[in-house]
Motif scaffolding. Structure first.
Motif, PDB file in Angstrom:
ATOM      1  N   LEU A 107     -10.365   1.644   0.828  1.00  0.00           N
ATOM      2  CA  LEU A 107      -9.042   1.275   1.337  1.00  0.00           C
ATOM      3  C   LEU A 107      -9.162   0.087   2.283  1.00  0.00           C
ATOM      4  CD1 LEU A 107      -6.087   2.262   1.234  1.00  0.00           C
ATOM      5  CD2 LEU A 107      -6.530   3.381   3.402  1.00  0.00           C
ATOM      6  N   GLU A 120       1.661  -0.594  -9.408  1.00  0.00           N
ATOM      7  CA  GLU A 120       1.369  -1.787  -8.633  1.00  0.00           C
ATOM      8  C   GLU A 120       2.413  -2.896  -8.819  1.00  0.00           C
ATOM      9  OE1 GLU A 120      -2.141  -2.041  -7.537  1.00  0.00           O
ATOM     10  OE2 GLU A 120      -1.840  -3.956  -6.538  1.00  0.00           O
ATOM     11  N   MET A 124       0.825  -1.205   0.000  1.00  0.00           N
ATOM     12  CA  MET A 124       0.000   0.000   0.000  1.00  0.00           C
ATOM     13  C   MET A 124       0.861   1.257   0.000  1.00  0.00           C
ATOM     14  SD  MET A 124      -2.944  -1.219  -0.080  1.00  0.00           S
ATOM     15  CE  MET A 124      -4.349  -0.380   0.511  1.00  0.00           C
ATOM     16  N   ARG A 172       2.438   1.786  -3.432  1.00  0.00           N
ATOM     17  CA  ARG A 172       1.455   2.106  -4.455  1.00  0.00           C
ATOM     18  C   ARG A 172       0.869   3.507  -4.247  1.00  0.00           C
ATOM     19  NH1 ARG A 172      -4.130   0.343  -5.846  1.00  0.00           N
ATOM     20  NH2 ARG A 172      -4.408   0.539  -3.619  1.00  0.00           N
ATOM     21  N   ASN A 173       0.607   3.859  -3.006  1.00  0.00           N
ATOM     22  CA  ASN A 173      -0.094   5.117  -2.757  1.00  0.00           C
ATOM     23  C   ASN A 173       0.821   6.306  -2.531  1.00  0.00           C
ATOM     24  OD1 ASN A 173      -2.422   3.681  -2.990  1.00  0.00           O
ATOM     25  ND2 ASN A 173      -2.707   3.431  -0.800  1.00  0.00           N
ATOM     26  N   MET A 174       2.032   6.052  -2.078  1.00  0.00           N
ATOM     27  CA  MET A 174       2.872   7.175  -1.698  1.00  0.00           C
ATOM     28  C   MET A 174       3.984   7.464  -2.700  1.00  0.00           C
ATOM     29  SD  MET A 174       1.342   8.051   1.019  1.00  0.00           S
ATOM     30  CE  MET A 174       2.290   9.051   2.144  1.00  0.00           C
ATOM     31  N   ASP A 190      -9.873  -3.045   0.448  1.00  0.00           N
ATOM     32  CA  ASP A 190      -8.655  -3.446  -0.243  1.00  0.00           C
ATOM     33  C   ASP A 190      -7.741  -4.199   0.715  1.00  0.00           C
ATOM     34  OD1 ASP A 190      -7.671  -3.456  -2.726  1.00  0.00           O
ATOM     35  OD2 ASP A 190      -6.559  -1.588  -2.564  1.00  0.00           O
TER      36      ASP A 190
END
Lengths: 439, 268, 514
Positions: free
Chosen positions: C238, C151, C141, C144-146, C241
């Motif tokens: 989130l 991915e 996570m 991928r998010n920061m 997920d």
């Protein structure tokens, strides 16, 4: 100098060189794997080659390395072909088709090897997971020098990969960036894909036979990903990824001995620690990259929030002064009106005081002459925007919030354009006067 | 050319035609995407392809470059199949088709347009970069040459793509919605360049959405809604009646467009 | 319907679990000893007598029974979870997360003694695995998010770094002199060493995983189908997920010992991917994936028990791969064969329609120009050939097909005619075709999505009222023949689009954009 050479030809030195060569060889094509979003392919290929090794063994009845190498590379290529075939023919998601292919091949290889285990010692652990610790032991004689086989092999692969990337730089770039364009320009994206796959397969097989599979799988992905976070040019990214790969190899070797010692254990797997160190370097880059690092972004966001708050404060003081000239506003009132926290507001006000925009009088705050001018600009921007948005047909109920955002990003030039576009209004839609431009 | 020409006699004529599509049908799964499409494009033209969403406009362009399989039909580019004449075709895809986070500079992207001429394994030289820089100047974003592409605005990205197509020096350009979500200045710049290209005898086929600019931009139009509804010179084909046949009975779009045009003129 | 089927799976698992529990009474197998047993062959090579087969078939052999039950249940649970990861386009997440469990296993082994626990007890090891698996989820996570990375890079990084860490910890364990031989089973897996307790654990956790998925079926569906929409509707995307990834971790962990790390990935990917070929419905797909996974476990471990030297984990994967390939070829929804046939029949339908319509229109224009009624105005082959861009071979084969169906007849001088049936059919096709065109014109915004050439009968796709309206329009516009004039070229021409009528600019003949 001679001391350095002596050190490098020591046992540890040879291990480090092996690690560096493996890391460099893998990181080179790894850049393109990451950019093509196929980061897991290295992992897939390194598992899938098992049946290739087994078949080569069945055919030649020996553990000679050349047939094994060829067999493994061929099966590695087969992995790429089958993955693509299942993706296209079965219209299966790429990741899923890769998952199907490499696990199936791996299982097939396991069955073959267990079948063969009766005849000969062919242990999957041994075939798949060569150990970097023992590489200096196996040497070959080249031009009168005893050179570890691993170094010879990985060195040639590293050179091959380097040449590959240099010679086909342009082709690799375009087929990764825009495969359709590559094909229309006469560089078959498919051909480039398979060339890259061959290189990946060769690198994977050469590396895990000598230095272990963990190392090569990590070096395919982690150093290029780290470099990706640090630069915006492909050539720089490749160079950086090499530096990071070398650094993680050296750091890994050192920490394999040092780190377990801290907890009272002996040494640990060097390859494992090299992978772990690459991961740590990645974490550092993700956090502190000057381009887009987490810390940098948080800092920027905080800075922006503070600037906006400080601007909101002087704009508020301006508006209050409009209604009640000469009044000084206590901090608590500013906080309640701006719905902001006391600490942050205090900080913002203090900053403006330091800059000479705001002065402290009778327990409250008031704009100075300089502050007046700055605040007038902001309020002018705000009210011009409101006016403009209304003329654009946006409902007056929502314009305040939009103008509130826009005012912080509006410079003199934009204000002038707003002024002319909305035919120089004197009042905003709420009836407040729009301050004149000063200076 | 008349309807009496025979198949054998047409090759010579076709060679001068930038694009000739006959009897094209493309089907996907169970759905026909475009059917029975035929038209020719003559040189030195700006041709607009107009039609509602899902009308098969992008598919048509992709079919020209063999990027989608076709159920029937023949397409020739300057009298030959695309494969033999691909150097003469420049394609400007939709912006979303590439990853704008890719670590390349604007100049690198434009230089890619020259790769077709450079050839296998030869490096990009300073001369190539100069050509690319000129093209960037021509589309008005010469100052951005060394920026990474993710730092561009939508309009600048579109200009980059256009510059990339320009350096290709093709004879037929296929542009997939070059005006989608770009600022007014970019739109103006792009159309200026397209007009310059027409002056130089090149042909451009443009997928276009904004109905009210069609008459000013294009010499001829193809109105497409799975099949060709009408095609020909803009002046005679781009009629309200034909648009209704393309966009369906309830054509409020054109009214809206003319209204918007009038509003804009008032404010100017 | 779908729900009942799903519930069935759910109910089955504890049921089978209780069977496994019963089996335990016959012979108690120590969990600890299985983890540490270095012996690699137990179930497969122990007995090779003739009664082996019958023992297997009737599940008389205790070990075999446990192994088969355990692996089937594992396959089912993995199939269910895998369906969602596959649809989320994260098939390889299992790859990363299963590697991510390794350091946890090693650390648990290493640290347990200092916490006063037994480092070899399965619950301790699995807790460690779960914790580090969740760290892996967090790491994915984070990347991928920061960061700007995608991915796949996130998965690759987590996979390799955690795997490296795992190997490093294992190596410490080995060198510290602890008896860690059993730990390797976590990489390769040894289903033969499954105990009844393990099977029960698999059953319970598998049932739990299935229960969570059934309970959150709608939410997870939405997450896989359209994340943005789910978020806009206020679903905790989130959280969902993370939940999905946690389910993957849990499923992986219970499978580690049975089939090992790498082959566990296969069970998460292959049954779900195979199920995709049979259906487009999510609930059905989940059930099929569960069945497929269960069957792989059953057949794979049975084969392994039946023959010497076939490792069970690998056999399970090979069976599921076989199922995958069968599904890929023969799957009824998206199988290769079905799609090829569909494509072929679509192309043939198009050719057939082109041929009949072409003939019809040619005949029509002939009889109009010669003033003769139909029947005498036959069409020559070359006229037909010029009509479209078909290759001679394609035209001939289509003609032969139409003749076989008695739609087209040949006159004595080799010219072509439509039979009565052919005429009716052609008339119908032309009528439909023009209705479609009219529909496109009148309902342009929605038409494109609904035009269906294969079901060439417009009546099957559109509502009757709409058809009636279109037919009325058709009559109105083209009273003369009952069939509107074709916008497509009728007169033979080798070159290009003579298409008349529709455009104000063009009247007839070939037209080139000026």
């Amino acid at each position: 100098m001679s001391g350095l050479i002596a050190w490098f030809s020591s046992y540890d030195g040879l291990i480090i060189i092996t690690g560096i060569l493996c890391a460099v060889a893998a990181a080179l094509p790894g850049n393109f794997l990451v950019l093509r979003r196929m980061s897991l392919l290295g992992d897939a290929i390194s598992h899938a080659v098992l049946p290739g090794l087994a078949i080569a063994f069945f055919l030649t009845e020996s553990r000679a390395s050349v047939p094994m190498f060829v067999g493994a590379v061929l099966v590695g290529l087969l992995t790429a072909v089958l993955t693509e075939w299942i993706r296209d023919f079965g219209s299966v998601d790429e990741g899923a088709s890769m998952g199907v292919v490499f696990t199936t091949l791996f299982a097939l290889g396991l069955v073959m090897i267990v079948q063969a285990a009766d005849h000969v010692d062919l242990d999957p652990g041994c075939v798949l997971y060569g150990s970097i610790e023992s590489t200096p032991l196996e040497t070959v004689l080249v031009a009168g020098h005893e050179i570890p086989r691993a170094i010879l092999m990985l060195g040639s692969v590293a050179i091959l990969n380097l040449l590959f990337v240099i010679v086909f730089f342009k082709e690799l770039l375009i087929s990764a960036f825009d495969p359709g364009m590559a094909t229309t320009a006469g560089y078959s994206a498919r051909l480039m894909h398979y060339l890259l796959m061959v290189i990946v397969a060769i690198t994977a097989v050469a590396s895990f036979e000598t230095a272990g599979n963990i190392l090569v799988v990590a070096m395919f992905v982690v150093p290029p990903s780290t470099a990706y976070l640090l630069t915006t040019r492909l050539s720089r990214m490749i160079v950086l990824s090499l530096i990071i790969a070398v650094a993680s190899a050296i750091l890994g070797h050192w920490s394999a001995k040092a780190v377990p010692g801290w907890f009272g254990f002996g040494s640990t797997s060097i390859a494992g620690m090299m992978a772990l160190c690459a991961g740590l370097l990645f974490l550092l880059a993700a956090l502190f990259s000057p381009l887009n690092g987490v810390v940098v972004r948080v800092y920027r966001r905080m800075k922006l929030a503070r600037r906006i708050l400080a601007e909101d404060v002087i704009a508020l003081l301006y508006r209050l002064e409009e209604r009640q000239p000469g009044r000084s506003v206590p901090l608590s009132e500013i906080c309640t009106r701006l719905l902001s926290s006391r600490v942050a507001t205090q900080w913002a006000v203090t900053r403006k005081v330091h800059k000479g925009f705001v002065e402290l009088t009778d327990g409250g705050y008031r704009l100075t002459a300089v502050g007046q001018r700055a605040a007038a600009e902001l309020v002018r921007s705000h009210r011009l925007w409101e006016h403009y948005l209304v003329t654009e047909g946006i409902s007056p109920d929502v314009i305040h919030r939009q103008a509130e955002k826009l005012e912080h990003y509006t410079d003199r030039e934009l204000r002038d354009r707003l002024q002319t576009e909305s035919s120089a209004p004197a009042l905003d839609p709420h009836g407040s006067p729009i301050p004149e431009e000063r200076g | 050319m008349t309807s009496a020409t025979t198949t054998s006699g047409t090759t010579a004529d076709n060679a001068s035609l930038p694009l000739s599509i006959q009897d094209l049908t493309v089907a996907w799964h169970r759905k026909p995407v475009i059917w029975d499409v035929e038209f020719d494009v003559s040189p030195g033209q700006l041709v607009g392809i107009v039609g509602p969403n899902g009308a098969g406009k992008s598919t048509l362009l992709k079919a020209v470059m063999d990027l989608v399989p076709r159920a029937s039909g023949r397409i020739s580019i300057f009298g030959k199949p695309w494969k033999q004449n691909r150097n003469r075709v420049g394609y400007v895809p939709q912006r979303e088709s590439v990853d704008w986070d890719f670590p390349v500079s604007v100049l690198d992207v434009v230089t890619m347009g020259l790769y077709g001429q450079i050839g296998w394994c030869r490096p990009v030289t300073r001369r190539h970069r100069e050509i690319a820089r000129e093209a960037l100047d021509r589309v008005g974003i010469g100052d951005f040459a060394d920026r990474q592409i993710s730092q561009l605005s939508g309009g600048q990205q579109q200009r980059t793509f256009l510059a990339r197509a320009l350096v290709q020096n093709a004879d037929l350009y296929l542009l997939d919605e070059p005006f989608a979500a770009v600022d007014a200045a970019t739109e103006q710049a792009i159309i200026e360049i397209l007009r310059e290209m027409r002056q130089a005898g090149k042909t451009a086929i443009v997928i276009h959405h904004d109905l009210h600019t069609v008459p000013t931009y294009f010499d001829s139009v193809v109105l497409l809604n799975m099949r060709v509804v009408a095609q020909g010179p803009t002046a005679s084909v781009f009629t309200r009646e034909n648009l209704e046949r393309t966009y369906g009975g309830r054509l409020t779009l054109l009214d809206e467009a003319t209204e918007a045009m009038r509003r804009r003129e008032r404010t100017l | 319907m779908k729900w009942r089927a799903l519930l069935l799976i759910l109910l089955c698992e504890p049921l089978i679990a209780s069977c496994a529990q019963g089996a335990e009474l016959f012979s108690a197998v120590d969990v600890l000893s299985t983890v540490t047993t270095p012996s690699l062959e137990s179930a497969s090579s122990s007995s090779q007598s003739d009664s082996h087969l019958s023992r297997l078939i009737f599940l008389r052999d205790y070990n075999t029974r446990v192994v088969i039950l355990g692996t089937s249940l594992l396959g089912m649970a993995a199939g269910v979870v895998g369906t969602f990861t596959l649809l989320r386009r994260r098939a390889l997440m299992g790859d990363a997360l299963s590697h991510a469990t390794l350091p946890g296993v090693g650390l648990a082994f290493l640290l347990a003694p200092s916490l006063g626990l037994d480092g070899k007890s399965l619950p301790v090891l699995l807790t460690g695995a779960a914790l580090s698996g969740l760290c892996g989820v967090a790491a994915i996570m984070f990347v991928r998010n920061m960061t700007r990375l995608r991915e796949d890079a996130a998965l690759g990084i987590v996979l390799s770094v955690f795997f490296g860490a795992g190997i490093a910890v294992f190596s410490v364990v080995q060198k510290s002199g602890g008896n860690a031989a059993g730990l390797e089973t976590f990489i390769y897996g040894k289903a033969a060493l499954l105990s009844a307790g393990d099977a029960r654990l698999i059953a319970i956790i598998g049932a739990g995983v299935t229960f969570v998925i059934v309970a959150l079926f709608r939410e997870l569906t939405l997450l896989c189908f359209d994340e943005g929409f789910a978020a806009s509707r206020g679903y905790p995307v989130l959280l969902l997920d993370i939940l999905l990834m946690a389910l993957v971790v849990i499923t992986t962990i219970i499978g580690l010992k049975a089939v090992g790390l790498i082959l566990m990935i296969a069970l998460l990917v292959i049954p779900a991917a195979a199920a995709r070929f049979w259906t487009d419905g999510l609930a059905k797909m989940t059930v099929i994936a569960a069945v497929c996974g269960g069957a792989s476990g059953l057949l794979g471990s049975a084969l392994s028990a039946l023959f010497k030297d076939l490792p069970s984990g690998a056999m399970i994967v090979l069976v599921s791969a076989a199922l995958f390939f069968v599904s890929m070829i023969f799957g009824t929804a998206r199988g290769v064969l079905v799609r090829a046939l569909r494509r072929r029949s679509l192309n043939q339908a198009i050719d057939r329609e082109h041929l009949l319509r072409g003939l019809f229109e040619l005949l029509e224009s002939h009889s109009a120009s010669h003033g003769r009624s139909d029947g005498t105005a036959a069409v020559s082959y070359s006229e037909l050939e010029d009509l479209r861009t078909w290759t001679p071979r394609r035209l001939r084969s289509q003609l032969a097909r139409c003749k076989a169906q008695n739609l087209v007849q040949t006159t004595t001088d080799g010219r072509l005619l439509l039979s009565n049936e052919g005429r009716t059919e052609a008339r119908r096709l032309v009528h439909n075709h023009r209705l479609w065109e009219l529909y496109l014109m009148t309902h342009a915004e929605v038409a494109a999505a609904r035009v269906d050439r294969e079901a060439d009968a417009i009546e099957h796709v559109l509502e009757p009222e709409l058809i009636a309206k279109l037919e009325a329009l058709l009559e109105l516009e083209h009273t003369e023949s009952g069939i509107p004039e074709s916008p497509h070229r009728i007169s033979p021409s080798g070159t290009s689009g003579a298409w008349q009528g529709s455009a104000g600019a063009s009247s007839a003949g070939t037209e080139t954009l000026p």
